[in-house]
Design a protein around this motif. Structure first.
Motif, PDB file in Angstrom:
ATOM      1  N   VAL A 104       0.964  -1.193   0.082  1.00 18.92           N
ATOM      2  CA  VAL A 104       0.056  -0.264  -0.082  1.00 18.92           C
ATOM      3  C   VAL A 104       1.019   1.258   0.126  1.00 18.92           C
ATOM      4  O   VAL A 104       0.743   2.489  -0.811  1.00 18.92           O
ATOM      5  CB  VAL A 104      -1.550  -0.308   1.111  1.00 18.92           C
ATOM      6  N   TRP A 108       1.019   4.087  -3.094  1.00 22.87           N
ATOM      7  CA  TRP A 108       1.435   5.426  -3.087  1.00 22.87           C
ATOM      8  C   TRP A 108       1.630   6.265  -3.072  1.00 22.87           C
ATOM      9  O   TRP A 108       1.709   7.672  -3.569  1.00 22.87           O
ATOM     10  CB  TRP A 108       1.236   6.236  -0.845  1.00 22.87           C
ATOM     11  N   VAL A 125      -6.074   2.813  -4.386  1.00 24.24           N
ATOM     12  CA  VAL A 125      -5.358   3.000  -3.069  1.00 24.24           C
ATOM     13  C   VAL A 125      -6.392   2.589  -1.933  1.00 24.24           C
ATOM     14  O   VAL A 125      -5.878   1.229  -1.725  1.00 24.24           O
ATOM     15  CB  VAL A 125      -4.386   4.064  -2.617  1.00 24.24           C
ATOM     16  N   TRP A 126      -7.930   3.164  -1.687  1.00 22.41           N
ATOM     17  CA  TRP A 126      -8.564   2.849  -0.910  1.00 22.41           C
ATOM     18  C   TRP A 126      -8.652   1.459  -0.854  1.00 22.41           C
ATOM     19  O   TRP A 126      -8.942   0.657  -0.112  1.00 22.41           O
ATOM     20  CB  TRP A 126      -9.489   4.170  -0.342  1.00 22.41           C
ATOM     21  N   ALA A 129      -6.564  -1.010  -0.093  1.00 22.44           N
ATOM     22  CA  ALA A 129      -5.935  -1.608   1.421  1.00 22.44           C
ATOM     23  C   ALA A 129      -7.645  -2.506   0.879  1.00 22.44           C
ATOM     24  O   ALA A 129      -7.274  -2.892   2.477  1.00 22.44           O
ATOM     25  CB  ALA A 129      -5.892  -0.200   1.385  1.00 22.44           C
ATOM     26  N   SER A 136      -7.589   1.694   7.361  1.00 24.37           N
ATOM     27  CA  SER A 136      -7.736   2.665   6.862  1.00 24.37           C
ATOM     28  C   SER A 136      -6.794   3.739   7.941  1.00 24.37           C
ATOM     29  O   SER A 136      -6.315   4.544   7.215  1.00 24.37           O
ATOM     30  CB  SER A 136      -9.437   3.516   7.553  1.00 24.37           C
ATOM     31  N   ARG A 139      -3.767   2.620   6.688  1.00 26.13           N
ATOM     32  CA  ARG A 139      -3.862   3.476   4.515  1.00 26.13           C
ATOM     33  C   ARG A 139      -3.536   5.378   4.996  1.00 26.13           C
ATOM     34  O   ARG A 139      -2.326   5.285   3.696  1.00 26.13           O
ATOM     35  CB  ARG A 139      -5.121   3.236   4.028  1.00 26.13           C
ATOM     36  N   LYS A 143      -0.157   7.101   3.731  1.00 26.86           N
ATOM     37  CA  LYS A 143       0.044   8.497   2.672  1.00 26.86           C
ATOM     38  C   LYS A 143       0.740   9.432   2.981  1.00 26.86           C
ATOM     39  O   LYS A 143       1.238  10.164   2.550  1.00 26.86           O
ATOM     40  CB  LYS A 143      -1.590   8.551   2.596  1.00 26.86           C
TER      41      LYS A 143
END
Length: 154
Positions: A104, A108, A125-126, A129, A136, A139, A143
């Protein structure tokens, strides 16, 4: 009986996924997801291609030749895919939690490779993931880590 009905209407997705998955290894599946991210906004820039090559070489392949072959295989796999599930289901089985989190983070890196965050890239990406079981919170931390690293390089 239910399987026969699913098969009759072409709804037997599991058999299709199993038929495609043996052609993939986890590195190609990871690369295909990276290609999917950079292609999400409709074009792959030189900067995005350079970042893809760098990550594939540094994180997934030993030699430049192997990285080039992985790049090609990843693009082929992504272009023939109909969804993300085939890749993410394989990766969820083949990667431990740490590897999935690092993937992940690599995604990014791909999002920020061209200097602009497109909403489609962010959305990919959301979704990836979520499918990989990366929270979340993780994630968003990843980021922020990538943003901080890029700001440090500037």
């Amino acid at each position: 009986m239910l399987d026969q009905i699913k098969s009759l209407f072409g709804l037997d997705d599991e058999k299709e996924v199993r038929a495609v998955e043996p052609l993939l290894d986890k590195n190609t599946a990871a690369g295909a997801l990276m290609v999917h991210v950079i292609a999400a906004d409709g074009q792959i820039t030189k900067d995005e291609q350079a970042k893809l090559s760098e990550i594939l070489h540094d994180h997934y392949a030993v030699t430049s030749e192997e990285a080039a072959a992985l790049d090609k295989a990843s693009k082929n796999a992504q272009s023939s895919a109909t969804d993300l599930y085939g890749f993410t289901s394989l990766l969820k089985r083949e990667m431990d939690e740490r590897e999935r989190i690092l993937l992940v983070e690599d995604l990014w890196e791909m999002v920020f490779a061209d200097g602009a965050v497109h909403e489609f890239e962010d959305n990919v990406v959301w979704r990836v993931a979520e499918l990989l079981g990366v929270s979340s919170r993780h994630r968003m931390e990843l980021k922020q880590r990538v943003i901080a690293r890029l700001e440090g390089e500037a």
